[in-house]
Enzyme design. Sequence first.
Site, PDB file in Angstrom:
ATOM      1  N   SER A  44       0.802  -1.225   0.000  1.00 24.93           N
ATOM      2  CA  SER A  44       0.000   0.000   0.000  1.00 24.93           C
ATOM      3  C   SER A  44       0.833   1.272   0.000  1.00 24.93           C
ATOM      4  O   SER A  44       0.323   2.346  -0.302  1.00 24.93           O
ATOM      5  CB  SER A  44      -0.949   0.007   1.205  1.00 24.93           C
ATOM      6  OG  SER A  44      -0.231   0.153   2.415  1.00 24.93           O
ATOM      7  N   LYS A 109       0.934   4.471   6.981  1.00 22.44           N
ATOM      8  CA  LYS A 109       0.422   5.279   5.868  1.00 22.44           C
ATOM      9  C   LYS A 109       1.077   6.662   5.931  1.00 22.44           C
ATOM     10  O   LYS A 109       1.790   6.996   6.869  1.00 22.44           O
ATOM     11  CB  LYS A 109      -1.104   5.456   5.956  1.00 22.44           C
ATOM     12  CG  LYS A 109      -1.904   4.173   6.047  1.00 22.44           C
ATOM     13  CD  LYS A 109      -1.944   3.406   4.737  1.00 22.44           C
ATOM     14  CE  LYS A 109      -2.761   2.135   4.889  1.00 22.44           C
ATOM     15  NZ  LYS A 109      -2.712   1.294   3.674  1.00 22.44           N
TER      16      LYS A 109
END
Length: 275
Positions: A44, A109
């Site tokens: 990701s 993230k």
Amino acid sequence: MAKAKAKKNEGGITETIKTIVWALLIAGVFRTLFFQPFWIPSGSMKDTLLVGDFLFVNKMAYGYSRYSCPFSSPTFSPCPIEGRLFSSEPERGDVVVFRHPTQNVDFIKRLIGLPGDRIQMINGVLNINGEPVQLQDRPPFEEVKEPQGPQGLTPRCANDPVGFGGICLKGRQTETLPGNAPGEPGRSHDILNISDNWIVDNTPVFTVPEGQYFFMGDNRDDSEDSRFPQSAGGLGFVPKEYLVGRADRVIFSSAGRSLFYFWTWRADRFFKAVD
């Protein structure tokens, strides 16, 4: 003679146990207060972080909360802390490890939205407070289409169908975020695009509440992040107390299913700064 030998053996065992206990305590304190190891399990955050990157998370960066301790959960934590101690504010563009508010697992993230920011994706372009971010085209990101990491995940490709062993391509651009204050220069990083996806490329406006943050993965079409609300099973906004620390540098990287597969080591990523 036999009794003396037995006492000596008992003493040796006791000292060994003491050594192990002290080592565990020191390791626990180090992991709680300073640096936590983190292994990248998914794609990701490509191409900033690759599957199999190993890094230490700087836990001093934002101060400490109940989630700073190992094995903490929403119902129990060895750290009886309310809020944050020695709190420091994260900056837009930081790559952050945090505890997922509902799944009780650690995520990593990029911090996109600060409290009060308005975040929206319009035709695949990130807009912050009504302004599109700066984008610069880059050559496509290339990788071999093959199982990656201990989970054997297969990457998604913009040029699918691609057979195993083929070159998997993703569109790549450099994205420049606005600064944390008016007039400040922003951070730049690469983002990847796999396909046009109306759901993730066009979103409503998300207004970040006070004391919470908005996160996104750099691999924009392959990331579970704040674009998906918790009510729909996604991440949503992340409260400040769930922040664990900042990722500053990749220490080691292995493309294989085990770090012992030395032929899969990525020597060019050893001690690589996380931008």
